[in-house]
Design a protein around this motif. Sequence first.
Motif, PDB file in Angstrom:
ATOM      1  N   GLY A  96      -8.488  12.672 -19.227  1.00 11.38           N
ATOM      2  CA  GLY A  96      -7.425  12.678 -18.217  1.00 11.38           C
ATOM      3  C   GLY A  96      -6.977  14.060 -17.789  1.00 11.38           C
ATOM      4  O   GLY A  96      -6.753  14.307 -16.616  1.00 11.38           O
ATOM      5  N   GLY A  97      -6.889  14.987 -18.730  1.00  9.61           N
ATOM      6  CA  GLY A  97      -6.447  16.339 -18.399  1.00  9.61           C
ATOM      7  C   GLY A  97      -7.485  17.183 -17.695  1.00  9.61           C
ATOM      8  O   GLY A  97      -7.169  18.215 -17.118  1.00  9.61           O
ATOM      9  N   ARG A  98      -8.736  16.755 -17.722  1.00  2.51           N
ATOM     10  CA  ARG A  98      -9.826  17.536 -17.115  1.00  2.51           C
ATOM     11  C   ARG A  98     -10.197  17.061 -15.717  1.00  2.51           C
ATOM     12  O   ARG A  98     -10.953  17.736 -15.024  1.00  2.51           O
ATOM     13  N   VAL A  99      -9.730  15.904 -15.327  1.00  2.00           N
ATOM     14  CA  VAL A  99     -10.169  15.293 -14.074  1.00  2.00           C
ATOM     15  C   VAL A  99      -9.296  15.760 -12.917  1.00  2.00           C
ATOM     16  O   VAL A  99      -8.090  15.589 -12.937  1.00  2.00           O
ATOM     17  N   GLU A 100      -9.955  16.351 -11.925  1.00  2.00           N
ATOM     18  CA  GLU A 100      -9.251  16.789 -10.721  1.00  2.00           C
ATOM     19  C   GLU A 100      -9.487  15.830  -9.559  1.00  2.00           C
ATOM     20  O   GLU A 100      -8.677  15.745  -8.661  1.00  2.00           O
ATOM     21  N   ASN A 101     -10.600  15.139  -9.588  1.00  2.00           N
ATOM     22  CA  ASN A 101     -10.960  14.230  -8.496  1.00  2.00           C
ATOM     23  C   ASN A 101     -11.296  12.867  -9.109  1.00  2.00           C
ATOM     24  O   ASN A 101     -12.373  12.680  -9.654  1.00  2.00           O
ATOM     25  N   ASN A 102     -10.339  11.945  -9.037  1.00  2.00           N
ATOM     26  CA  ASN A 102     -10.522  10.636  -9.659  1.00  2.00           C
ATOM     27  C   ASN A 102     -11.720   9.878  -9.108  1.00  2.00           C
ATOM     28  O   ASN A 102     -12.443   9.227  -9.861  1.00  2.00           O
ATOM     29  N   ALA A 103     -11.925   9.961  -7.803  1.00  2.00           N
ATOM     30  CA  ALA A 103     -13.043   9.236  -7.194  1.00  2.00           C
ATOM     31  C   ALA A 103     -14.382   9.780  -7.690  1.00  2.00           C
ATOM     32  O   ALA A 103     -15.297   9.008  -8.001  1.00  2.00           O
ATOM     33  N   LEU A 104     -14.495  11.092  -7.802  1.00  2.00           N
ATOM     34  CA  LEU A 104     -15.720  11.695  -8.310  1.00  2.00           C
ATOM     35  C   LEU A 104     -15.933  11.310  -9.769  1.00  2.00           C
ATOM     36  O   LEU A 104     -17.035  10.948 -10.172  1.00  2.00           O
ATOM     37  N   PHE A 105     -14.879  11.366 -10.566  1.00  2.00           N
ATOM     38  CA  PHE A 105     -15.002  11.022 -11.984  1.00  2.00           C
ATOM     39  C   PHE A 105     -15.455   9.573 -12.152  1.00  2.00           C
ATOM     40  O   PHE A 105     -16.345   9.281 -12.943  1.00  2.00           O
ATOM     41  N   LYS A 106     -14.870   8.686 -11.392  1.00  2.00           N
ATOM     42  CA  LYS A 106     -15.269   7.273 -11.473  1.00  2.00           C
ATOM     43  C   LYS A 106     -16.729   7.108 -11.052  1.00  2.00           C
ATOM     44  O   LYS A 106     -17.479   6.339 -11.652  1.00  2.00           O
TER      45      LYS A 106
END
Length: 111
Positions: free
Chosen positions: A76-86
């Motif tokens: 959670g602390g490393r993700v800047e772009n939720n759509a990209l992470f998903k």
Amino acid sequence: CSPSLAPPAAKFGNGIKGNGTSSALLQKIRERNALPQPASETDTGGPNVELIKDLRGFISRKKGAVTTAQVIQEFGGRVENNALFKSLLMQLCTFKRRKDVGFWHLKEDFR
């Protein structure tokens, strides 16, 4: 002069440039929702490659399956772009829901 019963005209788009047509609005939505291309297997560096490696390693250490809550807690602390992470997560894993809990299982190719 009696007041109009019609609701005031809504302003749609807060500063969307263009001719105000539905096609211009749809184009802006497409641009907003566009995902960066995921890293290819030939890439040797960059933040997405490191994130993919870390995500795969994390799930692998958990016997190939984790809950959504575990993923959020770990990354959670490393993700800047939720759509990209998903998108990255969906490339590595399949998602299954059991009793209101979501589970991510590493695909066979990544085990």
